[in-house]
Design a protein around this motif. Structure first.
Motif, short mmCIF file in Angstrom:
data_model
loop_
_atom_site.label_atom_id
_atom_site.label_comp_id
_atom_site.label_asym_id
_atom_site.label_seq_id
_atom_site.Cartn_x
_atom_site.Cartn_y
_atom_site.Cartn_z
N VAL A 225 34.37 -19.51 35.19
CA VAL A 225 35.14 -18.88 34.12
C VAL A 225 35.46 -19.94 33.08
N ALA A 226 34.93 -19.75 31.86
CA ALA A 226 35.01 -20.81 30.85
C ALA A 226 35.16 -20.24 29.45
N PRO A 227 36.38 -19.89 29.02
CA PRO A 227 36.56 -19.46 27.63
C PRO A 227 36.29 -20.62 26.67
N PRO A 228 35.83 -20.33 25.47
CA PRO A 228 35.61 -21.41 24.49
C PRO A 228 36.90 -22.18 24.23
N GLY A 229 36.78 -23.52 24.28
CA GLY A 229 37.88 -24.37 23.83
C GLY A 229 38.91 -24.75 24.85
N VAL A 230 38.76 -24.33 26.13
CA VAL A 230 39.74 -24.72 27.14
C VAL A 230 39.02 -25.21 28.39
N LYS A 231 39.74 -25.94 29.20
CA LYS A 231 39.20 -26.43 30.47
C LYS A 231 38.82 -25.25 31.36
N PRO A 232 37.58 -25.20 31.85
CA PRO A 232 37.16 -24.06 32.67
C PRO A 232 37.79 -24.09 34.06
N LEU A 233 37.76 -22.94 34.73
CA LEU A 233 38.13 -22.91 36.14
C LEU A 233 37.01 -23.54 36.96
N ARG A 234 37.33 -23.94 38.15
CA ARG A 234 36.31 -24.46 39.04
C ARG A 234 35.32 -23.34 39.37
N SER A 235 34.04 -23.69 39.42
CA SER A 235 33.01 -22.72 39.79
C SER A 235 33.35 -22.14 41.16
N ARG A 236 33.17 -20.84 41.29
CA ARG A 236 33.54 -20.20 42.55
C ARG A 236 32.70 -18.96 42.80
N LYS A 237 32.67 -18.52 44.04
CA LYS A 237 32.02 -17.26 44.39
C LYS A 237 32.99 -16.10 44.18
N PHE A 238 32.47 -15.03 43.62
CA PHE A 238 33.21 -13.78 43.48
C PHE A 238 32.64 -12.78 44.48
N LEU A 239 33.50 -12.24 45.33
CA LEU A 239 33.08 -11.27 46.34
C LEU A 239 33.21 -9.86 45.78
N LEU A 240 32.25 -9.01 46.13
CA LEU A 240 32.21 -7.64 45.63
C LEU A 240 33.46 -6.86 46.03
N VAL A 241 34.10 -6.21 45.05
CA VAL A 241 35.25 -5.34 45.31
C VAL A 241 34.98 -3.95 44.73
N ASP A 242 35.66 -2.98 45.29
CA ASP A 242 35.54 -1.60 44.82
C ASP A 242 36.45 -1.43 43.61
N ALA A 243 35.86 -1.27 42.43
CA ALA A 243 36.64 -1.14 41.20
C ALA A 243 36.10 0.04 40.40
N PRO A 244 36.95 0.69 39.60
CA PRO A 244 36.53 1.88 38.85
C PRO A 244 35.33 1.64 37.94
N ASP A 245 35.16 0.42 37.45
CA ASP A 245 34.04 0.12 36.55
C ASP A 245 32.71 0.54 37.16
N LEU A 246 32.55 0.37 38.47
CA LEU A 246 31.28 0.66 39.13
C LEU A 246 30.90 2.12 39.00
#
Length: 526
Positions: A225-246
């Motif tokens: 997670v790396a927005p322009p202009g700020v220190k990014p978060l550490r690289s990480r794995k995202f695990l699948l979750v049940d969300a309305p977007d799907l």
């Protein structure tokens, strides 16, 4: 009670998210704020705390309480018509949950509100609940009310980000979104219960344009997670979750071929254990993780290790209007304890709109697309929250630093020779030539910069700092073998353009060696 105030009933008003919503709206003098839950004692305690001035406190919910706040008892399993008639709210916000476990009468609160002509909204994150609220659309329109479900990070904020990026595409083929909460945030039990309901079980996703079944908390993707202009978060794995977007994405984008929604928690080893437990459910060695929700919650609180910041991302891939491959990403980072306010910002925006006479259209529907990204960004200004969008034409790739920084107007001028995806850097300091090559990292280290010195590979995150560009070491390897971070080379290293010249300052050293070399100077741009 004052009848000229807008009456807002928050179910779960003293809970994790309902309490934050009450604090966000506590400064609004036009509100009659009803903090509701099964326990009147807990509601009273919360309201008393909300009213108590905090010595030296600043910001949300401190000394600026302007709303008329009242603690009330509300039982969603009781006589809803009687309770709602007695409390007389203009809007009911359900911030309780977990919505995944509401059972056969999942919409009884929504139906009671519609029957009495009361507007309704919730912060549900359950795919089935959010998508199914449309079944009450005709009834809501007949009563002249609205019922909006999912006014939360997913799908309200994620779709706002999607809508901001969509005009750049002629065809959208892939969408991925994820939330990375700060490890120091105390996750509520209902949130853990919601996640536990689908751990190891089938979650509907799109793969290669076809409906498929992913596995909750097992399927994964790695993101920085790396927005322009700020220190990014550490690289990480995202695990699948049940969300309305799907459920909602295929209806919005006809050409969609793949979808993913995930959560990336820290510390990652604890998340790995959670994924392992989900595999036990998949193998039917456990029926569900739901009975273990209290234990999982205590574990998340006990192992609060990592940076005091969280984030979110939405990635889009497809084709631009010139027929070229295009990828686009919206990223967000919230510092400190500001992240948990994000899921209720959409409801806050809705309430403040209602106070100015701006109403959503009548009807019952998911909240995807109800708010614009500008609505959220205006609210972010009250917090330490930074977000931004980056775009990359995959057939006409930008210079390496600009790709990784993912921003515009970043003043970086260097001399290099391109060799395919690589850039060979030649540094000449007083006749001494120093060469290395750099490339954009792939896979698990995506969005980082790799610099190669013989058998050593150093992973760095370019980070703008005012007019300077700093390089923050995120890892290093010898012949592909990861080496301990506490032994990694480091130092104060930055580059900048000043007065038409490329200036540099480099320090290289380590814990074992101490300072090895320090050099500073400038080059004339040819």
């Amino acid at each position: 009670m004052s009848e000229d105030r807008f009456s807002l009933l928050i179910i779960g008003g003293y809970g994790t998210f309902g309490g934050r919503l009450a604090r966000l709206l506590g400064d609004e003098p036009r509100l009659r704020l009803l903090v509701a839950g099964r326990s009147l004692e807990k509601a009273d305690d919360f309201v008393a705390d909300l009213r108590t001035p905090k010595d030296g406190a600043e910001g949300l919910g401190s000394n600026n309480l302007g709303a008329m706040v009242q603690a009330v008892s509300f039982d969603r399993d009781g006589d809803l018509t009687e309770q709602l008639t007695r409390l007389r709210p203009h809007l009911v916000v359900d911030a309780s949950g977990p919505f995944q476990t509401f059972g056969e009468n999942a919409y009884k609160v929504v139906e009671a509100c519609i029957g009495l002509g009361i507007d309704y909204a919730d912060i549900a994150d359950s795919t089935g609940f959010v998508a199914g609220v449309g079944g009450l659309d005709a009834a809501a329109k007949a009563k002249g009310t609205f019922a909006l479900s999912g006014l939360s990070s997913l799908p309200a904020l994620s779709f706002a980000a999607l809508d901001a990026m969509a005009p750049h595409f002629s065809r959208i083929e892939s969408v991925a979104a994820g939330i990375a909460p700060s490890p120091h945030v105390k996750i509520g039990l209902n949130v853990v219960r919601a996640i536990a309901t689908y751990a190891g079980k089938k979650v509907p996703v799109l793969r290669h344009g076809q409906p498929a079944s992913g596995r909750g908390l097992i399927d994964a993707m790695r993101v920085t997670v790396a927005p322009p202009g700020v220190k990014p978060l550490r690289s990480r794995k995202f695990l699948l979750v049940d969300a309305p977007d799907l459920k909602l994405l295929p209806a919005r984008f006809a050409d969609l071929k793949s979808s993913f929604t995930g959560v990336g928690t820290e510390p990652q080893p604890l998340q790995h254990l959670l994924s392992l437990a989900a595999r036990l459910v998949r193998l039917r060695l456990l029926p569900s993780l739901l009975p273990f929700a209290p234990v999982l919650q205590r574990a998340s609180h006990a192992f609060a290790i990592g940076e005091h910041r969280g984030g979110m991302f939405v990635r889009v891939g497809g084709v631009d209007h010139a027929g070229r491959r295009l990828s686009c990403g919206w990223h967000l980072i919230a510092e400190g304890d500001d992240g948990p306010f994000i899921p209720v910002i959409a409801v806050e925006a809705l309430v403040r709109r209602l106070l100015t006479g701006i109403r959503p259209e009548n009807g019952a529907r998911p909240a995807a697309g109800e708010l614009q990204l500008e609505d959220f960004e205006a609210a972010f200004q009250r917090f330490s929250i930074t977000s931004g969008i980056s775009m990359e034409n995959e057939e006409a790739r930008q210079p390496l630093y600009q790709r990784i920084l993912a921003g515009e107007d970043v003043p970086v001028t260097v001399r290099f020779v391109s060799d395919g995806d690589k850039e060979i850097w030649t540094r000449d300091f007083g006749g001494t030539v120093f060469r290395s090559w750099q490339v954009e990292a792939k896979g698990r280290d995506r969005d980082l910069l790799v610099e190669v010195f013989g058998p050593f590979r150093v992973l760095m995150a370019p980070m703008p700092d005012g007019e300077k560009l700093r390089l923050v070491v995120r890892g290093w390897r010898f012949c592909g073998i990861p080496l301990p971070m506490f032994l990694a080379p480091g130092g104060d290293t930055y580059e900048e353009e000043r007065d038409g010249r490329f200036h540099f300052h480099v320090e290289i050293g380590g814990r074992l060696t101490g300072l090895v070399v320090r050099y500073t100077g400038w080059l004339v741009v040819e």
